[in-house]
Design a protein around this motif. Structure first.
Motif, PDB file in Angstrom:
ATOM      1  N   THR A 158       0.863  -1.182   0.000  1.00 47.12           N
ATOM      2  CA  THR A 158       0.000   0.000   0.000  1.00 47.12           C
ATOM      3  C   THR A 158       0.899   1.232   0.000  1.00 47.12           C
ATOM      4  OG1 THR A 158      -0.071   0.177   2.408  1.00 47.12           O
ATOM      5  CG2 THR A 158      -1.744  -1.225   1.369  1.00 47.12           C
ATOM      6  N   ASP A 159       0.295   2.398  -0.198  1.00 44.62           N
ATOM      7  CA  ASP A 159       1.085   3.636  -0.169  1.00 44.62           C
ATOM      8  C   ASP A 159       1.776   3.808   1.179  1.00 44.62           C
ATOM      9  OD1 ASP A 159       0.177   4.220  -2.736  1.00 44.62           O
ATOM     10  OD2 ASP A 159      -1.558   5.346  -1.984  1.00 44.62           O
ATOM     11  N   GLU A 160       1.048   3.488   2.256  1.00 36.85           N
ATOM     12  CA  GLU A 160       1.604   3.643   3.600  1.00 36.85           C
ATOM     13  C   GLU A 160       2.737   2.646   3.840  1.00 36.85           C
ATOM     14  OE1 GLU A 160      -1.594   3.191   2.856  1.00 36.85           O
ATOM     15  OE2 GLU A 160      -2.361   5.233   3.200  1.00 36.85           O
ATOM     16  N   GLU A 161       2.554   1.412   3.397  1.00 34.80           N
ATOM     17  CA  GLU A 161       3.598   0.399   3.583  1.00 34.80           C
ATOM     18  C   GLU A 161       4.863   0.761   2.806  1.00 34.80           C
ATOM     19  OE1 GLU A 161       0.533  -3.416   4.148  1.00 34.80           O
ATOM     20  OE2 GLU A 161       1.397  -2.925   2.177  1.00 34.80           O
ATOM     21  N   ARG A 162       4.684   1.264   1.605  1.00 31.33           N
ATOM     22  CA  ARG A 162       5.835   1.667   0.790  1.00 31.33           C
ATOM     23  C   ARG A 162       6.601   2.797   1.484  1.00 31.33           C
ATOM     24  NH1 ARG A 162       5.906   5.489  -3.551  1.00 31.33           N
ATOM     25  NH2 ARG A 162       7.772   5.271  -4.846  1.00 31.33           N
ATOM     26  N   ALA A 163       5.856   3.738   2.074  1.00 24.04           N
ATOM     27  CA  ALA A 163       6.493   4.851   2.786  1.00 24.04           C
ATOM     28  C   ALA A 163       7.277   4.338   4.003  1.00 24.04           C
ATOM     29  CB  ALA A 163       5.438   5.865   3.224  1.00 24.04           C
ATOM     30  N   ARG A 164       6.701   3.371   4.712  1.00 19.51           N
ATOM     31  CA  ARG A 164       7.393   2.800   5.893  1.00 19.51           C
ATOM     32  C   ARG A 164       8.704   2.130   5.493  1.00 19.51           C
ATOM     33  NH1 ARG A 164       3.789  -1.484   8.506  1.00 19.51           N
ATOM     34  NH2 ARG A 164       5.711  -1.873   9.694  1.00 19.51           N
ATOM     35  N   ILE A 165       8.648   1.378   4.412  1.00 21.88           N
ATOM     36  CA  ILE A 165       9.853   0.674   3.941  1.00 21.88           C
ATOM     37  C   ILE A 165      10.914   1.683   3.505  1.00 21.88           C
ATOM     38  CG2 ILE A 165      10.756  -0.856   2.133  1.00 21.88           C
ATOM     39  CD1 ILE A 165       7.937  -2.214   2.193  1.00 21.88           C
ATOM     40  N   GLY A 166      10.494   2.734   2.824  1.00 18.92           N
ATOM     41  CA  GLY A 166      11.431   3.763   2.382  1.00 18.92           C
ATOM     42  C   GLY A 166      12.088   4.479   3.539  1.00 18.92           C
ATOM     43  N   THR A 167      11.302   4.776   4.559  1.00 12.93           N
ATOM     44  CA  THR A 167      11.839   5.442   5.756  1.00 12.93           C
ATOM     45  C   THR A 167      12.859   4.553   6.467  1.00 12.93           C
ATOM     46  OG1 THR A 167       9.765   6.661   6.056  1.00 12.93           O
ATOM     47  CG2 THR A 167      11.236   6.499   7.965  1.00 12.93           C
ATOM     48  N   LEU A 168      12.524   3.260   6.578  1.00 14.63           N
ATOM     49  CA  LEU A 168      13.431   2.319   7.253  1.00 14.63           C
ATOM     50  C   LEU A 168      14.723   2.153   6.457  1.00 14.63           C
ATOM     51  CD1 LEU A 168      13.638   0.445   9.719  1.00 14.63           C
ATOM     52  CD2 LEU A 168      12.773  -1.406   8.282  1.00 14.63           C
ATOM     53  N   TYR A 169      14.605   2.163   5.131  1.00 15.32           N
ATOM     54  CA  TYR A 169      15.790   2.040   4.276  1.00 15.32           C
ATOM     55  C   TYR A 169      16.757   3.195   4.536  1.00 15.32           C
ATOM     56  CZ  TYR A 169      18.628   1.946   0.010  1.00 15.32           C
ATOM     57  OH  TYR A 169      19.675   1.922  -0.866  1.00 15.32           O
ATOM     58  N   LYS A 170      16.207   4.406   4.666  1.00 12.36           N
ATOM     59  CA  LYS A 170      17.058   5.576   4.903  1.00 12.36           C
ATOM     60  C   LYS A 170      17.690   5.540   6.287  1.00 12.36           C
ATOM     61  CE  LYS A 170      14.392   8.595   1.835  1.00 12.36           C
ATOM     62  NZ  LYS A 170      13.441   9.724   1.770  1.00 12.36           N
ATOM     63  N   LYS A 171      16.953   5.000   7.272  1.00 12.51           N
ATOM     64  CA  LYS A 171      17.453   5.000   8.655  1.00 12.51           C
ATOM     65  C   LYS A 171      18.392   3.835   8.951  1.00 12.51           C
ATOM     66  CE  LYS A 171      13.600   7.423  10.894  1.00 12.51           C
ATOM     67  NZ  LYS A 171      12.490   7.296  11.884  1.00 12.51           N
ATOM     68  N   GLU A 172      18.034   2.638   8.462  1.00 14.15           N
ATOM     69  CA  GLU A 172      18.772   1.438   8.882  1.00 14.15           C
ATOM     70  C   GLU A 172      19.374   0.636   7.736  1.00 14.15           C
ATOM     71  OE1 GLU A 172      16.738  -0.966  11.765  1.00 14.15           O
ATOM     72  OE2 GLU A 172      15.597   0.748  12.543  1.00 14.15           O
ATOM     73  N   GLY A 173      19.134   1.029   6.489  1.00 14.47           N
ATOM     74  CA  GLY A 173      19.772   0.345   5.374  1.00 14.47           C
ATOM     75  C   GLY A 173      18.886  -0.668   4.678  1.00 14.47           C
ATOM     76  N   SER A 174      19.432  -1.274   3.607  1.00 12.56           N
ATOM     77  CA  SER A 174      18.636  -2.140   2.738  1.00 12.56           C
ATOM     78  C   SER A 174      18.230  -3.450   3.396  1.00 12.56           C
ATOM     79  CB  SER A 174      19.409  -2.424   1.448  1.00 12.56           C
ATOM     80  OG  SER A 174      20.595  -3.132   1.719  1.00 12.56           O
ATOM     81  N   ASP A 175      19.084  -4.033   4.224  1.00 12.51           N
ATOM     82  CA  ASP A 175      18.745  -5.327   4.830  1.00 12.51           C
ATOM     83  C   ASP A 175      17.511  -5.214   5.720  1.00 12.51           C
ATOM     84  OD1 ASP A 175      20.836  -6.503   3.542  1.00 12.51           O
ATOM     85  OD2 ASP A 175      22.187  -6.533   5.275  1.00 12.51           O
ATOM     86  N   ALA A 176      17.473  -4.161   6.536  1.00 10.77           N
ATOM     87  CA  ALA A 176      16.314  -3.967   7.425  1.00 10.77           C
ATOM     88  C   ALA A 176      15.057  -3.705   6.600  1.00 10.77           C
ATOM     89  CB  ALA A 176      16.571  -2.793   8.371  1.00 10.77           C
ATOM     90  N   ALA A 177      15.199  -2.927   5.521  1.00 13.63           N
ATOM     91  CA  ALA A 177      14.046  -2.610   4.669  1.00 13.63           C
ATOM     92  C   ALA A 177      13.525  -3.865   3.968  1.00 13.63           C
ATOM     93  CB  ALA A 177      14.443  -1.551   3.644  1.00 13.63           C
ATOM     94  N   LYS A 178      14.446  -4.713   3.487  1.00 11.53           N
ATOM     95  CA  LYS A 178      14.041  -5.954   2.823  1.00 11.53           C
ATOM     96  C   LYS A 178      13.311  -6.884   3.789  1.00 11.53           C
ATOM     97  CE  LYS A 178      17.667  -6.043  -0.734  1.00 11.53           C
ATOM     98  NZ  LYS A 178      18.913  -6.703  -1.167  1.00 11.53           N
ATOM     99  N   TRP A 179      13.781  -6.932   5.013  1.00  5.66           N
ATOM    100  CA  TRP A 179      13.135  -7.811   6.014  1.00  5.66           C
ATOM    101  C   TRP A 179      11.710  -7.334   6.304  1.00  5.66           C
ATOM    102  CZ3 TRP A 179      14.451 -12.472   7.680  1.00  5.66           C
ATOM    103  CH2 TRP A 179      13.723 -13.009   8.751  1.00  5.66           C
ATOM    104  N   LEU A 180      11.544  -6.016   6.465  1.00  5.68           N
ATOM    105  CA  LEU A 180      10.210  -5.468   6.699  1.00  5.68           C
ATOM    106  C   LEU A 180       9.310  -5.748   5.497  1.00  5.68           C
ATOM    107  CD1 LEU A 180       8.141  -3.788   8.269  1.00  5.68           C
ATOM    108  CD2 LEU A 180       9.171  -1.718   7.273  1.00  5.68           C
ATOM    109  N   ALA A 181       9.857  -5.583   4.289  1.00  4.47           N
ATOM    110  CA  ALA A 181       9.080  -5.848   3.074  1.00  4.47           C
ATOM    111  C   ALA A 181       8.607  -7.294   3.043  1.00  4.47           C
ATOM    112  CB  ALA A 181       9.927  -5.544   1.840  1.00  4.47           C
ATOM    113  N   MET A 182       9.492  -8.231   3.425  1.00  2.00           N
ATOM    114  CA  MET A 182       9.126  -9.659   3.449  1.00  2.00           C
ATOM    115  C   MET A 182       8.014  -9.907   4.455  1.00  2.00           C
ATOM    116  SD  MET A 182       9.591 -12.604   5.409  1.00  2.00           S
ATOM    117  CE  MET A 182      11.027 -12.231   6.432  1.00  2.00           C
TER     118      MET A 182
END
Length: 359
Positions: A41-65
């Protein structure tokens, strides 16, 4: 995993485009006919993007999964049902990256043959922007007429008879004037307009000519390509003339009757009128318009606006076009279309066949 290029997409048998981008991305611009089955969703995509900027790609990929895992069965079921027994799912995201790769992999694991669009929506957009100028014919018939002369109605009559009409207002989702978006929402985005323009030109398959309305370069939110404006400027020009009472009646049917009882209507009219007022110098004209607006006499407003604003402005805009004008004096839209058809026959310009393909 098999990929398909944008070029191959237009010649593929029964492609079913599955756009897995978020709803906000899809709304801004999509391949015509594509189905939006968002991975996030738009909100989920925003959450993943925010996490990517704060903690990097691995954390963002895990949240996406974690977000996607529960959705997979329902997504695959939706895609399977939409594709049917004969359709070939073509999965597409923004750049042909992780989102489309993941969904295409899920489909293959589930036993459903699918393709991934190489380069995603970005590649599609680059492709159509390159192709639009190539698909434009060198000749264009341009329909002119003052506000209310039913140019769009005439275009639709000719289109139904097989003439190569390109309806720019329909593609823009806007009627072209300051009041043009009333009842139509905010109008289409530039990306949506470009996609619809490409689709129509590809459908016409480089006809000997096209028929279009004489629009300003900007229609609502969109801007027409320079190449299109050049073709129109030097085209065959036809000017429709209709009695002013017919024009007023048509504007009333299109802009007033369907919406006047809607709670938002008066405010929208006032907002548009306020913009026009800044361009009108006559205090007497402004006073009359204010009086009609207060009384909600929208028909009275139309007559004043035509006489003191739209008609004088239209005469000035005609100077932007070069060449002779063929004048059509008619009593009805059908009469105007019939006379235009007769004139096109004189010029040996007839209906054209339509291409079933899209590229």
């Amino acid at each position: 995993m098999r990929e398909i290029t944008v070029d191959e997409l237009f010649t593929a048998k029964n492609p079913v485009v599955i756009d897995v981008r978020s709803p906000i991305e899809f709304k801004e611009g999509a391949i015509p006919g594509a189905m939006n089955v968002p991975l996030f969703t738009d909100e989920e995509r925003a959450r993943i993007g925010t996490l990517y900027k704060k903690e990097g790609s691995d954390a963002a990929k895990w949240l996406a999964m974690e977000i996607v895992s529960p959705k997979i069965p329902e997504m695959l079921k939706t895609i399977r049902e939409h594709a049917g027994s004969t359709g070939m799912p073509v999965v597409q995201c923004w750049r042909g990256g992780m989102r489309s790769k993941a969904v295409a992999s899920f489909l293959e694991f589930s036993g459903l043959t699918a393709r991934r669009l190489q380069g995603g929506y970005k590649a599609y957009r680059q492709y159509i922007l390159k192709r639009i100028p190539e698909l434009l014919p060198e000749k264009s018939v341009v329909i002119h007429g003052m506000t209310g002369t039913g140019k769009t109605v005439v275009l639709h009559i000719l289109e139904q008879k097989g003439y190569p009409v390109v309806d720019l207002e329909r593609m823009a989702g806007h009627r072209g004037s300051i009041f043009g978006a009333i009842g139509l929402g905010e109008g289409n985005s530039q990306k949506t307009f470009d996609a619809l323009l490409f689709e129509r030109l590809a459908e016409l398959n480089k006809p000997p000519y096209t028929i279009m309305e004489a629009e300003s370069k900007r229609i609502g939110r969109i801007v027409q390509p320079d190449e299109l404006m050049d073709v129109k400027t030097t085209g065959v020009h036809i000017q429709i003339h209709l009695p002013i009472e017919v024009r007023i009646s048509h504007i009333e049917e299109e802009y007033i009757t369907p919406y006047r009882d809607e709670p938002w209507y008066h405010a929208k009219v006032k907002e548009a009128l306020d913009r026009i007022m800044k361009r009108i110098k006559s205090h007497e004209t402004k006073a009359m318009l204010e009086e009609f607006l207060t009384a909600k006499d929208y028909t009275g407003m139309i007559r004043i606006l035509l006489e003191f604003y739209y008609d004088p402005m239209y005469e000035h805009k005609q100077l932007e076009y070069s060449g002779e004008f063929k004048d059509i004096f008619a009593e009805t839209f059908e009469d105007a279309a019939s006379q235009i058809e007769d004139y096109l026959k004189e010029l040996s310009l007839g209906p054209v066949s339509v291409n079933s393909g899209r590229g």
